[in-house]
Scaffold this motif. Structure first.
Motif, PDB file in Angstrom:
ATOM      1  N   ALA A  99     -15.500  -1.762  11.081  1.00  0.00           N
ATOM      2  CA  ALA A  99     -14.957  -0.982  10.251  1.00  0.00           C
ATOM      3  C   ALA A  99     -15.522  -0.171   8.671  1.00  0.00           C
ATOM      4  N   ARG A 100     -15.464   0.805   8.073  1.00  0.00           N
ATOM      5  CA  ARG A 100     -16.143   1.048   6.734  1.00  0.00           C
ATOM      6  C   ARG A 100     -15.262   0.281   5.091  1.00  0.00           C
ATOM      7  N   LEU A 101     -16.031  -1.109   5.198  1.00  0.00           N
ATOM      8  CA  LEU A 101     -15.339  -1.945   4.137  1.00  0.00           C
ATOM      9  C   LEU A 101     -15.519  -1.748   2.435  1.00  0.00           C
ATOM     10  N   LEU A 102     -14.482  -1.563   1.780  1.00  0.00           N
ATOM     11  CA  LEU A 102     -14.609  -1.573   1.168  1.00  0.00           C
ATOM     12  C   LEU A 102     -14.374  -2.574  -0.065  1.00  0.00           C
ATOM     13  N   PHE A 103     -14.226  -2.813  -1.829  1.00  0.00           N
ATOM     14  CA  PHE A 103     -14.411  -4.255  -1.667  1.00  0.00           C
ATOM     15  C   PHE A 103     -13.708  -3.861  -3.150  1.00  0.00           C
ATOM     16  N   HIS A 104     -12.293  -3.678  -3.607  1.00  0.00           N
ATOM     17  CA  HIS A 104     -11.798  -3.974  -5.088  1.00  0.00           C
ATOM     18  C   HIS A 104     -11.059  -5.358  -6.129  1.00  0.00           C
ATOM     19  N   THR A 105     -11.744  -5.580  -6.935  1.00  0.00           N
ATOM     20  CA  THR A 105     -11.219  -6.471  -7.776  1.00  0.00           C
ATOM     21  C   THR A 105      -9.684  -5.967  -8.378  1.00  0.00           C
ATOM     22  N   ARG A 106      -9.147  -6.578  -8.268  1.00  0.00           N
ATOM     23  CA  ARG A 106      -7.716  -6.443  -9.250  1.00  0.00           C
ATOM     24  C   ARG A 106      -7.373  -7.190 -10.746  1.00  0.00           C
ATOM     25  N   PRO A 107      -6.881  -6.939 -11.588  1.00  0.00           N
ATOM     26  CA  PRO A 107      -6.496  -5.697 -11.375  1.00  0.00           C
ATOM     27  C   PRO A 107      -7.540  -4.067 -11.287  1.00  0.00           C
ATOM     28  N   ILE A 108      -6.825  -3.186 -10.828  1.00  0.00           N
ATOM     29  CA  ILE A 108      -7.276  -2.406 -10.366  1.00  0.00           C
ATOM     30  C   ILE A 108      -6.079  -0.018 -11.206  1.00  0.00           C
ATOM     31  N   SER A 109      -7.200   0.404 -11.507  1.00  0.00           N
ATOM     32  CA  SER A 109      -6.827   1.379 -12.078  1.00  0.00           C
ATOM     33  C   SER A 109      -5.919   2.311 -10.916  1.00  0.00           C
ATOM     34  N   PRO A 110      -4.591   2.769 -11.323  1.00  0.00           N
ATOM     35  CA  PRO A 110      -4.006   3.532 -10.583  1.00  0.00           C
ATOM     36  C   PRO A 110      -4.766   5.279  -9.896  1.00  0.00           C
ATOM     37  N   LEU A 111      -5.725   5.323 -10.986  1.00  0.00           N
ATOM     38  CA  LEU A 111      -6.763   5.904 -10.868  1.00  0.00           C
ATOM     39  C   LEU A 111      -7.993   5.973  -9.304  1.00  0.00           C
ATOM     40  N   GLU A 112      -8.606   5.004 -10.157  1.00  0.00           N
ATOM     41  CA  GLU A 112      -9.726   4.797  -9.182  1.00  0.00           C
ATOM     42  C   GLU A 112      -9.009   4.304  -7.643  1.00  0.00           C
ATOM     43  N   PHE A 113      -7.906   3.913  -7.988  1.00  0.00           N
ATOM     44  CA  PHE A 113      -7.323   3.109  -6.683  1.00  0.00           C
ATOM     45  C   PHE A 113      -7.299   4.952  -5.252  1.00  0.00           C
ATOM     46  N   VAL A 114      -6.100   5.746  -6.356  1.00  0.00           N
ATOM     47  CA  VAL A 114      -5.979   6.649  -4.988  1.00  0.00           C
ATOM     48  C   VAL A 114      -7.424   7.923  -5.157  1.00  0.00           C
ATOM     49  N   ASN A 115      -8.067   7.334  -6.027  1.00  0.00           N
ATOM     50  CA  ASN A 115      -9.589   8.998  -5.879  1.00  0.00           C
ATOM     51  C   ASN A 115      -9.846   7.601  -4.380  1.00  0.00           C
ATOM     52  N   ALA A 116     -10.095   6.461  -4.289  1.00  0.00           N
ATOM     53  CA  ALA A 116     -10.986   5.535  -3.615  1.00  0.00           C
ATOM     54  C   ALA A 116     -10.258   6.135  -2.470  1.00  0.00           C
ATOM     55  N   ILE A 117      -9.268   6.436  -2.103  1.00  0.00           N
ATOM     56  CA  ILE A 117      -8.159   6.653  -0.720  1.00  0.00           C
ATOM     57  C   ILE A 117      -8.213   7.873  -0.493  1.00  0.00           C
ATOM     58  N   GLN A 118      -8.208   8.573  -1.201  1.00  0.00           N
ATOM     59  CA  GLN A 118      -8.699  10.343  -0.812  1.00  0.00           C
ATOM     60  C   GLN A 118     -10.150  10.357  -0.434  1.00  0.00           C
ATOM     61  N   SER A 119     -10.051   9.496  -1.268  1.00  0.00           N
ATOM     62  CA  SER A 119     -11.929   9.765  -0.833  1.00  0.00           C
ATOM     63  C   SER A 119     -12.110   9.274   0.846  1.00  0.00           C
ATOM     64  N   ASN A 120     -11.413   8.745   1.081  1.00  0.00           N
ATOM     65  CA  ASN A 120     -11.607   7.855   2.638  1.00  0.00           C
ATOM     66  C   ASN A 120     -10.520   8.332   3.908  1.00  0.00           C
ATOM     67  N   MET A 121      -9.943   9.360   2.771  1.00  0.00           N
ATOM     68  CA  MET A 121      -9.656  10.600   3.974  1.00  0.00           C
ATOM     69  C   MET A 121     -10.190  11.515   4.292  1.00  0.00           C
ATOM     70  N   LEU A 122     -10.940  11.367   3.355  1.00  0.00           N
ATOM     71  CA  LEU A 122     -12.162  12.981   3.440  1.00  0.00           C
ATOM     72  C   LEU A 122     -13.016  11.695   5.121  1.00  0.00           C
ATOM     73  N   VAL A 123     -13.594  11.179   4.750  1.00  0.00           N
ATOM     74  CA  VAL A 123     -13.917  10.414   5.317  1.00  0.00           C
ATOM     75  C   VAL A 123     -13.822  10.458   6.787  1.00  0.00           C
ATOM     76  N   ARG A 124     -12.845  10.279   6.933  1.00  0.00           N
ATOM     77  CA  ARG A 124     -11.542  10.507   8.156  1.00  0.00           C
ATOM     78  C   ARG A 124     -11.472  11.677   8.992  1.00  0.00           C
ATOM     79  N   LEU A 125     -11.649  12.478   8.099  1.00  0.00           N
ATOM     80  CA  LEU A 125     -11.277  14.130   8.271  1.00  0.00           C
ATOM     81  C   LEU A 125     -12.462  14.405   8.716  1.00  0.00           C
ATOM     82  N   ARG A 126     -13.380  13.741   8.535  1.00  0.00           N
ATOM     83  CA  ARG A 126     -14.971  14.511   8.983  1.00  0.00           C
ATOM     84  C   ARG A 126     -15.591  13.443  10.308  1.00  0.00           C
ATOM     85  N   GLN A 127     -14.728  12.325  10.549  1.00  0.00           N
ATOM     86  CA  GLN A 127     -15.385  11.500  11.372  1.00  0.00           C
ATOM     87  C   GLN A 127     -13.763  12.029  12.560  1.00  0.00           C
ATOM     88  N   ARG A 128     -13.017  13.125  12.093  1.00  0.00           N
ATOM     89  CA  ARG A 128     -12.603  13.533  14.110  1.00  0.00           C
ATOM     90  C   ARG A 128     -12.773  14.362  13.696  1.00  0.00           C
TER      91      ARG A 128
END
Length: 352
Positions: free
Chosen positions: A111-140
């Motif tokens: 797995a590609r593990l990413l650790f964040h401690t809470r509370p996490i700002s919505p902007l930081e969280f969404v950016n992390a998700i979108q960046s990793n969706m791009l990673v998945r796109l590249r994997q595809r």
């Protein structure tokens, strides 16, 4: 619970957050950015949702039970070689991060593990998700490239086998009709050049189909030089499959060779007409004609040479009916017709 399969196996997020309203909060922040989310309790439908291949997994500290870690490990073990699923782990600030990281890296090595401690700002969280969706796109994209490479290897293998079979057949039949080693070398070389020419035409066309005009034009062009047109060509623009184009070109080459040795092209004023038409009666049919004029008087040979045998066999196989070959006194004739569907591009199975 009814589970709807997402349109893409890589474009949605699975959230495992059993406590408080974490799941609702996480899902809402992602949906605001048009990210598809499926939130589940750690003990509900987890295996079913994992079977749908989420693009990213978000899991909170509270969901990291041995059972859940084990189920996710089983899911990761089933992934293809190209897949490295991003897993975002949301930990409490007081959590023993180093110990948890070591444990999960051992349990989820692929797995590609990413650790964040809470509370996490919505902007930081969404950016992390979108960046990793791009990673998945590249994997595809890597997956698609691997599949294309596999298909190309199979296609190359198929084509090389076909070419070698054609070369072997041409050599055997040329050898039977050769009177000397020099004749064998000359005839065999010219036939290989004809085969090369049509493969060039198909390659330049960029696929499994090629213009019949291009095939015929490339085949006759060496004989229409210095502004003289000894071979006149006419017919509608149609597209034929690679195999059909190759067969037609090789047959025309044999007819040209025969005409140069014995027929119309052996005389200064002799000409050849190559004409094809589409007949609609009874379903579309391609009609192809070879007509020689201005050559020496024609007499039917006492034995069939390579060219005649090849033309009969190849045209019959391609069109589904034997060609009409006539040794008329005023000029050699060859005509053949068959369903247009036999020569137009067909689906090609590369698994042969």
């Amino acid at each position: 619970m009814n589970i709807v399969t997402p349109e893409s196996e890589l474009d949605w997020v699975l959230v495992l957050a059993p406590f408080r309203k974490d799941a609702e909060y996480i899902a809402a922040s992602l949906r605001e950015q048009a990210v598809e989310v499926k939130a589940v309790k750690a003990d509900e439908d987890l295996v079913q949702h994992l079977a749908l291949s989420p693009g990213i997994i978000v899991i909170t500290h509270e969901a990291l039970s041995p059972e859940v870690v084990g189920k996710i490990a089983e899911h990761l073990a089933e992934q293809a070689g190209w897949s490295e699923v991003p897993i975002v782990v949301l930990l409490e600030r007081s959590a023993p991060v180093a110990r948890i990281r070591t444990r999960l890296q051992a349990s989820w090595p692929d797995a590609r593990l990413l650790f964040h401690t809470r509370p996490i700002s919505p902007l930081e969280f969404v950016n992390a998700i979108q960046s990793n969706m791009l990673v998945r796109l590249r994997q595809r994209q890597v997956r698609d490239s691997i599949e294309r490479e596999r298909e190309l290897r199979l296609e190359l293998n198929h084509r090389v086998k076909n070419i070698l079979a054609s070369v072997s057949s041409i050599f055997r039949m040329t050898r039977r009709g050769a009177a000397s080693v020099d004749d064998l070398a000359d005839d065999f070389t010219s036939r290989l050049q004809a085969l090369s020419n049509v493969h060039t035409a198909v390659f330049e066309a960029g696929g499994e189909e090629v213009s019949l005009c291009d095939v015929v034009g490339l085949t006759v062009s060496p004989y229409n030089s210095d502004g003289m047109s000894r071979i006149n060509v006419s017919g509608p623009e149609i597209t034929v499959g690679r195999e059909a184009g190759t067969t037609i070109a090789l047959c025309l080459h044999e007819l040209i060779t025969n005409a140069i040795k014995y027929g119309a092209l052996s005389e200064p004023d002799g000409t050849v007409e190559i004409v094809w038409t589409i007949a609609e009666a009874g379903g579309p049919k391609l009609c192809l004609k070879w007509i020689e004029t201005g050559g020496p008087p024609v007499r039917e040979p006492t034995r069939q040479g390579y060219g005649t045998r090849y033309v009969r066999s190849a045209f019959a196989s391609l069109f589904g009916s034997l060609p009409d070959i006539s040794f008329a006194p005023d000029g050699f004739r060859c005509s053949v017709s068959g369903p247009l569907s036999r020569v137009t591009p067909q689906n090609h199975n590369t698994a042969d």
